[in-house]
Write a protein that holds these residues in place. Sequence first.
Motif, mmCIF file in Angstrom:
data_model
loop_
_atom_site.group_PDB
_atom_site.id
_atom_site.type_symbol
_atom_site.label_atom_id
_atom_site.label_comp_id
_atom_site.label_asym_id
_atom_site.label_seq_id
_atom_site.Cartn_x
_atom_site.Cartn_y
_atom_site.Cartn_z
ATOM 1 N N LYS A 1 0.850 -1.177 0.000
ATOM 2 C CA LYS A 1 0.000 0.000 0.000
ATOM 3 C C LYS A 1 0.885 1.225 0.000
ATOM 4 N N ILE A 2 0.354 2.347 -0.426
ATOM 5 C CA ILE A 2 1.120 3.589 -0.340
ATOM 6 C C ILE A 2 1.600 3.752 1.113
ATOM 7 N N THR A 3 0.686 3.498 2.049
ATOM 8 C CA THR A 3 0.962 3.705 3.475
ATOM 9 C C THR A 3 2.163 2.905 3.969
ATOM 10 N N THR A 4 2.371 1.726 3.402
ATOM 11 C CA THR A 4 3.435 0.870 3.945
ATOM 12 C C THR A 4 4.693 0.884 3.060
ATOM 13 N N TYR A 5 4.776 1.868 2.137
ATOM 14 C CA TYR A 5 5.889 1.810 1.171
ATOM 15 C C TYR A 5 7.256 1.877 1.864
ATOM 16 N N ARG A 6 7.365 2.664 2.925
ATOM 17 C CA ARG A 6 8.674 2.838 3.577
ATOM 18 C C ARG A 6 9.062 1.561 4.320
ATOM 19 N N ARG A 7 8.054 0.947 4.947
ATOM 20 C CA ARG A 7 8.311 -0.314 5.653
ATOM 21 C C ARG A 7 8.597 -1.430 4.645
ATOM 22 N N LEU A 8 7.878 -1.396 3.525
ATOM 23 C CA LEU A 8 8.146 -2.382 2.460
ATOM 24 C C LEU A 8 9.599 -2.226 1.992
ATOM 25 N N ALA A 9 10.042 -0.968 1.818
ATOM 26 C CA ALA A 9 11.424 -0.742 1.366
ATOM 27 C C ALA A 9 12.418 -1.280 2.407
ATOM 28 N N GLU A 10 12.115 -1.066 3.679
ATOM 29 C CA GLU A 10 13.020 -1.602 4.723
ATOM 30 C C GLU A 10 13.083 -3.130 4.671
ATOM 31 N N SER A 11 11.914 -3.766 4.477
ATOM 32 C CA SER A 11 11.917 -5.237 4.384
ATOM 33 C C SER A 11 12.677 -5.674 3.131
ATOM 34 N N ALA A 12 12.510 -4.915 2.040
ATOM 35 C CA ALA A 12 13.233 -5.253 0.804
ATOM 36 C C ALA A 12 14.739 -5.156 1.042
ATOM 37 N N LEU A 13 15.154 -4.101 1.759
ATOM 38 C CA LEU A 13 16.596 -3.927 2.007
ATOM 39 C C LEU A 13 17.146 -5.042 2.899
ATOM 40 N N GLU A 14 16.296 -5.556 3.782
ATOM 41 C CA GLU A 14 16.733 -6.692 4.602
ATOM 42 C C GLU A 14 17.081 -7.867 3.688
ATOM 43 N N LYS A 15 16.239 -8.100 2.699
ATOM 44 C CA LYS A 15 16.483 -9.218 1.769
ATOM 45 C C LYS A 15 17.655 -8.903 0.839
ATOM 46 N N ILE A 16 17.721 -7.661 0.388
ATOM 47 C CA ILE A 16 18.833 -7.270 -0.496
ATOM 48 C C ILE A 16 20.161 -7.428 0.255
ATOM 49 N N GLY A 17 20.132 -7.090 1.567
ATOM 50 C CA GLY A 17 21.338 -7.173 2.404
ATOM 51 C C GLY A 17 21.895 -8.587 2.518
ATOM 52 N N GLU A 18 21.083 -9.589 2.205
ATOM 53 C CA GLU A 18 21.601 -10.970 2.223
ATOM 54 C C GLU A 18 22.497 -11.230 1.009
ATOM 55 N N HIS A 19 22.436 -10.318 0.010
ATOM 56 C CA HIS A 19 23.208 -10.526 -1.228
ATOM 57 C C HIS A 19 24.222 -9.421 -1.496
ATOM 58 N N LEU A 20 23.958 -8.218 -0.961
ATOM 59 C CA LEU A 20 24.864 -7.086 -1.210
ATOM 60 C C LEU A 20 25.246 -6.455 0.129
ATOM 61 N N PRO A 21 26.500 -5.970 0.265
ATOM 62 C CA PRO A 21 26.888 -5.360 1.551
ATOM 63 C C PRO A 21 26.256 -3.975 1.718
ATOM 64 N N LEU A 22 25.598 -3.739 2.851
ATOM 65 C CA LEU A 22 24.957 -2.443 3.096
ATOM 66 C C LEU A 22 25.810 -1.642 4.080
ATOM 67 N N ALA A 23 25.957 -0.337 3.807
ATOM 68 C CA ALA A 23 26.804 0.499 4.664
ATOM 69 C C ALA A 23 26.147 0.789 6.001
#
Length: 535
Positions: free
Chosen positions: A384-406
């Motif tokens: 939802k528009i409302t959860t876009y920021r939280r969705l992005a955080e969850s996405a970054l959690e998954k992305i972080g399993e493959h790419l190093p996050l600063a």
Amino acid sequence: MTQGTQTKPVDLFVIGGGINGCGIARDAAGRGLSVTLAEMDDLASATSSASTKLFHGGLRYLEYFEVRLVQEALEEREVLLKAMPHISWPMRFVLPYHKDMRFESETPTSRVLSRVMPWMKGRRPAWLIRLGLFLYDTLGGRKILPATRTLSLKGTPEGAPLQDRFEKAFEYSDCWIEDSRLVALNARDAEARGATILTRMQVAHATREGDLWRVETKDMESGAEATHYARMLVNAGGPWVGRIIHDTIDLPSTEGVRLVRGSHIVTRKLYDHDKCYFFQGEDGRIIFAIPYERDFTLIGTTDADHEDPSQKPVCTEAERDYLIAFANRYFAKAISAADVVWSYSGVRPLYDDGASSATAATRDYTLKVNATGGAPVLNVFGGKITTYRRLAESALEKIGEHLPLAKGPWTAGVPLAGGDFPVAGFDALVRETQAAYPFLDGTWARRLVRAYGIEAKDILGPATQAEDLGRAFGATLTEAEVTWLMDREYARRAEDVVWRRSKLGLRLSAEEIAALDAWMTGRHDRKDSRADAAE
Ligand SMILES: Cc1cc2nc3c(=O)[nH]c(=O)nc-3n(C[C@H](O)[C@H](O)[C@H](O)COP(=O)(O)OP(=O)(O)OC[C@H]3O[C@@H](n4cnc5c(N)ncnc54)[C@H](O)[C@@H]3O)c2cc1C
């Protein structure tokens, strides 16, 4: 025509410039990843400009026991409001109660209630709504937004536009959000943190080459083709998410997306106060009637299955008539098709959870990574528009399993461009802007501060009279503002400006919009030829 190859791989290539793609790009860029985002049309040209424009918990989802989604969304409302007090603001919702209100027969709550209280025959009792609103008030850690209250509709401004049979209502809080501006501001923030944002750029094909994705893009205006390389791909294609999986990147995936169309109508202003109505139908559905753009009322939405993402969603006559009939069961003065001045329609890209009706399909999001056979891809379903920021955080959690996050999550409370002022400071900012630019009337100053917040003064610059802002396109839209939108907010055509970055299309004539489009095209072409000459 071939444009060339970007040989240096980026960390993340995001397909789709709706709220989810732009939110992920912003979060990722802020964590030190190199990011490219490609959007095949304008930013927010699909679902993210066609929402009901609410940061809301979704009261009705409680009936589906979607407590996780509702709680996350409720918590988000104030986090987001504080980061963008120009494009988001609190709203009160009036929910008139009548004993004929019925559940959708599918909801888990209705099934439980019909077992334990069969005499209710599917009715949605007042105590249950009150219970839902109690949860709504307490689940989300509310600090700024006022609590629920009971309201008499007899002799009150809230009751005045409604039929006499409505005597009592509940009133609760949610927030408004200018959805398409939210997308553009996220894209800007991503770019400010190093991301590359490409609009009118379609991802035609992507294939794995070992540890990298080879991404083929096509410029939708010039036809120029280019190749990019990326360590990871994000498929945030909204309604196209399934098509991208199966056709563009050729993944053997069984994940499904259910496309559910929702339409809204806009009428002349139907009542004088600034609250919204939450109307319950006898079919278990609900619609909103919302004060819109000062002189109008927004009514929506519908739920209808939609087969083909490439088929542009439009509000059908049947949907328009459904919304009119629904609203007429509440308003004392009936509306008709002649009152409708505009309509719009969008497609919800919902994760296919096998629900039988479009209304019942889950509104929660699902993120799936596929890393078998080489470089990983993250597919985004729902949200939802409302959860876009939280969705992005969850996405970054998954992305972080493959790419190093600063760094870890950082976006909560970080203002978007123009939004670095207190939630309660909006009126003061309008007064300040008007004092600095006395040629602005109240309506014009308010419009600019709502859209640009503290950046309104950057658009107005040293102007001391309206003429200093260049050509006037009508309805207070000036060359200074259009130039800003083209140079800072990726606007290219008139419709980007009058239907997405603003809603001035409601006030401009077709001729004025055509003249604006011609001016923007001319300016764009002149810029392009100057860039070619410099090469
Ligand atoms: C009627 C309606 C009312 C709603 N109301 C609310 C509400 O009040 N509050 C709320 O929180 N949520 C609401 N929602 C939900 C919300 O609008 C959506 O969940 C959200 O906008 C989805 O964003 P997205 O980025 O996933 O998709 P989109 O905004 O559709 O973005 C996907 C983008 O991908 C691009 N794309 C696709 N394929 C390619 C390709 N090959 N190459 C490049 N680009 C591509 C598309 O052009 C599109 O712009 C509503 C939805 C609807 C339909």
